[in-house]
Design a protein around this motif. Sequence first.
Motif, short mmCIF file in Angstrom:
data_model
loop_
_atom_site.label_atom_id
_atom_site.label_comp_id
_atom_site.label_asym_id
_atom_site.label_seq_id
_atom_site.Cartn_x
_atom_site.Cartn_y
_atom_site.Cartn_z
N GLU A 44 0.82 -1.20 0.00
CA GLU A 44 0.00 0.00 0.00
C GLU A 44 0.86 1.26 0.00
O GLU A 44 2.00 1.27 0.47
N PHE A 45 0.28 2.31 -0.51
CA PHE A 45 0.95 3.61 -0.56
C PHE A 45 1.03 4.21 0.83
O PHE A 45 0.09 4.11 1.62
N VAL A 46 2.16 4.86 1.11
CA VAL A 46 2.35 5.53 2.39
C VAL A 46 2.46 7.04 2.19
O VAL A 46 1.70 7.82 2.75
N ALA A 47 3.43 7.45 1.38
CA ALA A 47 3.67 8.89 1.19
C ALA A 47 4.45 9.09 -0.10
O ALA A 47 5.21 8.21 -0.51
N GLY A 48 4.27 10.26 -0.71
CA GLY A 48 4.98 10.54 -1.94
C GLY A 48 5.25 12.02 -2.11
O GLY A 48 4.51 12.86 -1.59
N MET A 49 6.31 12.33 -2.83
CA MET A 49 6.67 13.72 -3.13
C MET A 49 6.88 13.86 -4.63
O MET A 49 7.70 13.14 -5.22
N GLY A 54 5.36 18.95 -4.18
CA GLY A 54 4.05 18.62 -3.66
C GLY A 54 4.04 17.22 -3.05
O GLY A 54 4.72 16.33 -3.54
N THR A 55 3.30 17.06 -1.96
CA THR A 55 3.29 15.78 -1.25
C THR A 55 1.88 15.23 -1.08
O THR A 55 0.89 15.98 -1.10
N THR A 56 1.81 13.93 -0.91
CA THR A 56 0.56 13.24 -0.64
C THR A 56 0.83 12.16 0.41
O THR A 56 1.89 11.52 0.36
N TYR A 57 -0.11 11.99 1.31
CA TYR A 57 0.05 10.98 2.36
C TYR A 57 -1.21 10.12 2.44
O TYR A 57 -2.32 10.59 2.17
N SER A 58 -1.02 8.88 2.86
CA SER A 58 -2.19 8.06 3.13
C SER A 58 -2.85 8.57 4.41
O SER A 58 -2.19 9.18 5.27
N THR A 59 -4.10 8.30 4.55
CA THR A 59 -4.84 8.77 5.71
C THR A 59 -4.26 8.22 7.01
O THR A 59 -4.21 8.90 8.03
N SER A 60 -3.78 6.99 6.95
CA SER A 60 -3.30 6.32 8.16
C SER A 60 -2.01 6.92 8.72
O SER A 60 -1.69 6.71 9.89
N PRO A 97 10.47 9.33 -13.02
CA PRO A 97 10.64 10.66 -13.61
C PRO A 97 9.38 11.22 -14.25
O PRO A 97 9.29 12.42 -14.51
N SER A 98 8.39 10.36 -14.50
CA SER A 98 7.20 10.80 -15.22
C SER A 98 5.92 10.75 -14.39
O SER A 98 4.83 10.84 -14.94
N VAL A 99 6.07 10.62 -13.10
CA VAL A 99 4.89 10.53 -12.24
C VAL A 99 4.26 11.91 -12.08
O VAL A 99 4.95 12.87 -11.73
N ILE A 100 2.98 12.00 -12.34
CA ILE A 100 2.30 13.28 -12.16
C ILE A 100 1.71 13.36 -10.75
O ILE A 100 1.55 12.34 -10.08
N LEU A 101 1.42 14.56 -10.34
CA LEU A 101 1.00 14.80 -8.96
C LEU A 101 -0.20 13.95 -8.56
O LEU A 101 -0.25 13.39 -7.46
N SER A 102 -1.15 13.80 -9.47
CA SER A 102 -2.36 13.06 -9.14
C SER A 102 -2.14 11.55 -9.10
O SER A 102 -3.02 10.81 -8.65
N SER A 108 1.96 1.51 -10.18
CA SER A 108 2.39 1.26 -11.55
C SER A 108 3.01 2.49 -12.20
O SER A 108 3.62 2.38 -13.27
N ALA A 109 2.91 3.65 -11.57
CA ALA A 109 3.50 4.86 -12.14
C ALA A 109 5.00 4.93 -11.90
O ALA A 109 5.68 5.74 -12.52
N TYR A 110 5.50 4.09 -11.02
CA TYR A 110 6.92 4.16 -10.64
C TYR A 110 7.74 3.14 -11.40
O TYR A 110 7.36 1.98 -11.53
N VAL A 111 8.90 3.58 -11.88
CA VAL A 111 9.77 2.74 -12.69
C VAL A 111 10.85 2.07 -11.83
O VAL A 111 11.23 0.93 -12.08
N TYR A 112 11.30 2.79 -10.82
CA TYR A 112 12.40 2.28 -10.02
C TYR A 112 11.92 1.93 -8.62
O TYR A 112 11.17 2.69 -7.99
N TRP A 113 12.40 0.80 -8.13
CA TRP A 113 12.03 0.32 -6.80
C TRP A 113 13.26 -0.13 -6.05
O TRP A 113 14.16 -0.75 -6.62
#
Length: 123
Positions: A44-49, A54-60, A97-102, A108-113
């Motif tokens: 699951e997603f936790v947080a992203g920049m 701009g940042t986004t966080y999971s509710t938890s 490099p190509s992930v948009i804010l939304s 699946s938007a992420y290339v590198y892990w």
Amino acid sequence: QLQASGGGLVQAGGSLRLSCAASGLTFRTAAVAWFRQAPGKEREFVAGMHRSGGTTYSTSVKGRFTVSRDSAKNAGYLHMNSLRPEDTAAYYCAAGPSVILSNLATQSAYVYWGQGTQVTVSS
């Protein structure tokens, strides 16, 4: 290309800082995010920049975790405070490099892990 570190065992209420070092990729021009996977559960997603900052966080985790990056060190971080037993999981950093804010929360938007780093919170 991504190396995650900083996991460990901590008591409930404690803090940890996870690090994600990159090679062959410039964090300044990419989105960086953290995901986690607990045993028997889906990742699951936790947080992203976003590269814009701009940042986004999971509710938890909102209000307890902070995602950041250091362009000079080409590294990303996840600062985790007020940890709870339910935060126990393997944490993964991801970059794209190509992930948009939304789409910061879309795996699946992420290339590198990076490989996972285990965080265990005891009660």
